[in-house]
Design a protein around this motif. Structure first.
Motif, PDB file in Angstrom:
ATOM      1  N   LEU A  44      38.727  16.706  12.534  1.00 21.10           N
ATOM      2  CA  LEU A  44      39.645  17.555  13.288  1.00 21.10           C
ATOM      3  C   LEU A  44      40.190  18.660  12.392  1.00 21.10           C
ATOM      4  N   TYR A  45      40.086  19.904  12.864  1.00 25.94           N
ATOM      5  CA  TYR A  45      40.689  21.049  12.190  1.00 25.94           C
ATOM      6  C   TYR A  45      41.956  21.439  12.943  1.00 25.94           C
ATOM      7  N   VAL A  46      43.020  21.660  12.214  1.00 25.26           N
ATOM      8  CA  VAL A  46      44.302  22.064  12.797  1.00 25.26           C
ATOM      9  C   VAL A  46      44.793  23.309  12.074  1.00 25.26           C
ATOM     10  N   SER A  47      45.206  24.311  12.837  1.00 23.78           N
ATOM     11  CA  SER A  47      45.749  25.525  12.223  1.00 23.78           C
ATOM     12  C   SER A  47      47.268  25.469  12.181  1.00 23.78           C
ATOM     13  N   ASP A  48      47.802  25.964  11.100  1.00 22.18           N
ATOM     14  CA  ASP A  48      49.235  26.155  10.939  1.00 22.18           C
ATOM     15  C   ASP A  48      49.416  27.601  10.488  1.00 22.18           C
ATOM     16  N   PRO A  49      49.889  28.486  11.369  1.00 18.50           N
ATOM     17  CA  PRO A  49      49.982  29.904  11.013  1.00 18.50           C
ATOM     18  C   PRO A  49      50.795  30.181   9.754  1.00 18.50           C
ATOM     19  N   PHE A  50      51.698  29.266   9.397  1.00 20.36           N
ATOM     20  CA  PHE A  50      52.534  29.479   8.225  1.00 20.36           C
ATOM     21  C   PHE A  50      51.847  29.072   6.927  1.00 20.36           C
ATOM     22  N   THR A  51      50.944  28.080   6.996  1.00 26.23           N
ATOM     23  CA  THR A  51      50.444  27.494   5.755  1.00 26.23           C
ATOM     24  C   THR A  51      48.925  27.407   5.645  1.00 26.23           C
TER      25      THR A  51
END
Length: 273
Positions: A137-144
């Motif tokens: 699973l890939y998860v994006s976090d716009p901050f990090t």
């Protein structure tokens, strides 16, 4: 696309060829699936039903394809919903603005009620998500940046990337929209190699994206209100729809050429290619 941040320094990447073979869009048939005043952020299909992330309502909602609501679960600031390799739905939570990102964020599994699967202090604002061919699973976090988790939910790697948002995968290649970018970029990640696919200035506010039955990417642009069809390998693109009201995500009904598009303005559209 709830995130509002200052434009930062972009990583040095290879750019996709500027002169790509033309791509055709055609004219889709559009109807309204749902009208609301809530901010709908993302969606997924499961067993002939549709799940929606109601970001402003802090819940996820399940609907029959005739528009009848079946049930809902309370979940703070839900983001992407994705079905895992075991058939269980995974939902990001804590998809927050800068003012509230100090609150918990992570991923739950619906078994059948939300149970935290990835939590702790890894993510500050879980936004986009997608599984690859291995079940990672890939998860994006716009901050990090971008995070890869294995089938047990353990962190495999962190990709240092500025403002990643929506995610899709083709095999083990990952595509992520860049939320804030002067040339409206999608980044293609193959192993450790990153390639920029630029849709052009000004910044369109790329939000989420879907892979169509034709193998093309269908990209929602929050700021410019468009749905753009993109060749994932050449970068050729055309505008399939315009005049939308803050579209946030798109997803194809499995086995069809019909996609559903969520919008922050509250209306969910049904788009037949």
């Amino acid at each position: 696309m709830r995130i509002i941040a200052l434009l930062g320094l972009l990583l040095a990447m290879t750019a996709a060829p500027a002169q790509a073979a033309p791509i055709r869009c055609g004219t889709p048939t559009v109807s309204t699936f749902l009208t609301s005043t809530d901010w709908y952020e993302n969606l997924e299909f499961d067993k002939g039903t549709l799940w929606l992330s109601n970001l402003s309502g802090n819940r996820i909602e399940q609907y029959r394809l005739d528009g009848t609501q079946i049930q809902h679960h309370n979940l703070r600031a839900p983001g992407a919903i994705r079905k895992g390799p075991d058939g269980v739905l995974h939902v990001n939570f804590g998809n927050d603005s800068p003012e509230t990102r100090d609150q918990p964020s992570g991923v739950v599994r619906l078994t059948p009620k939300p149970e935290v699967w990835i939590g702790g202090d890894t993510l500050s604002s879980a936004n986009g998500a997608e599984f690859d061919a291995r079940g990672h699973l890939y998860v994006s976090d716009p901050f990090t940046g971008l995070y890869e988790f294995d089938r047990q939910g353990s962190l495999v790697r962190h990709i240092d990337l500025a403002y990643p948002n929506g995610i899709v995968t083709i095999g083990n290649t990952v595509f992520t929209n860049i939320l804030i970018d002067p040339k409206s970029a999608i980044v293609r990640i193959t192993g450790n190699r990153q390639t920029r696919i630029e849709l052009g200035a000004p910044d369109k506010g790329l939000d989420d994206l879907a892979v169509g039955p034709d193998g093309k990417l269908y990209v929602t642009t929050y700021t410019s209100g468009e749905l753009i069809k993109v060749d994932p390998w050449t970068g050729a693109h055309c505008v399939l729809m315009s005049g939308l009201k803050n579209p946030t995500a798109a997803r194809f009904l499995p086995g069809t050429r019909t996609m559903f598009v969520t919008q922050a303005s509250g209306t969910v559209l049904k788009v037949r290619l």
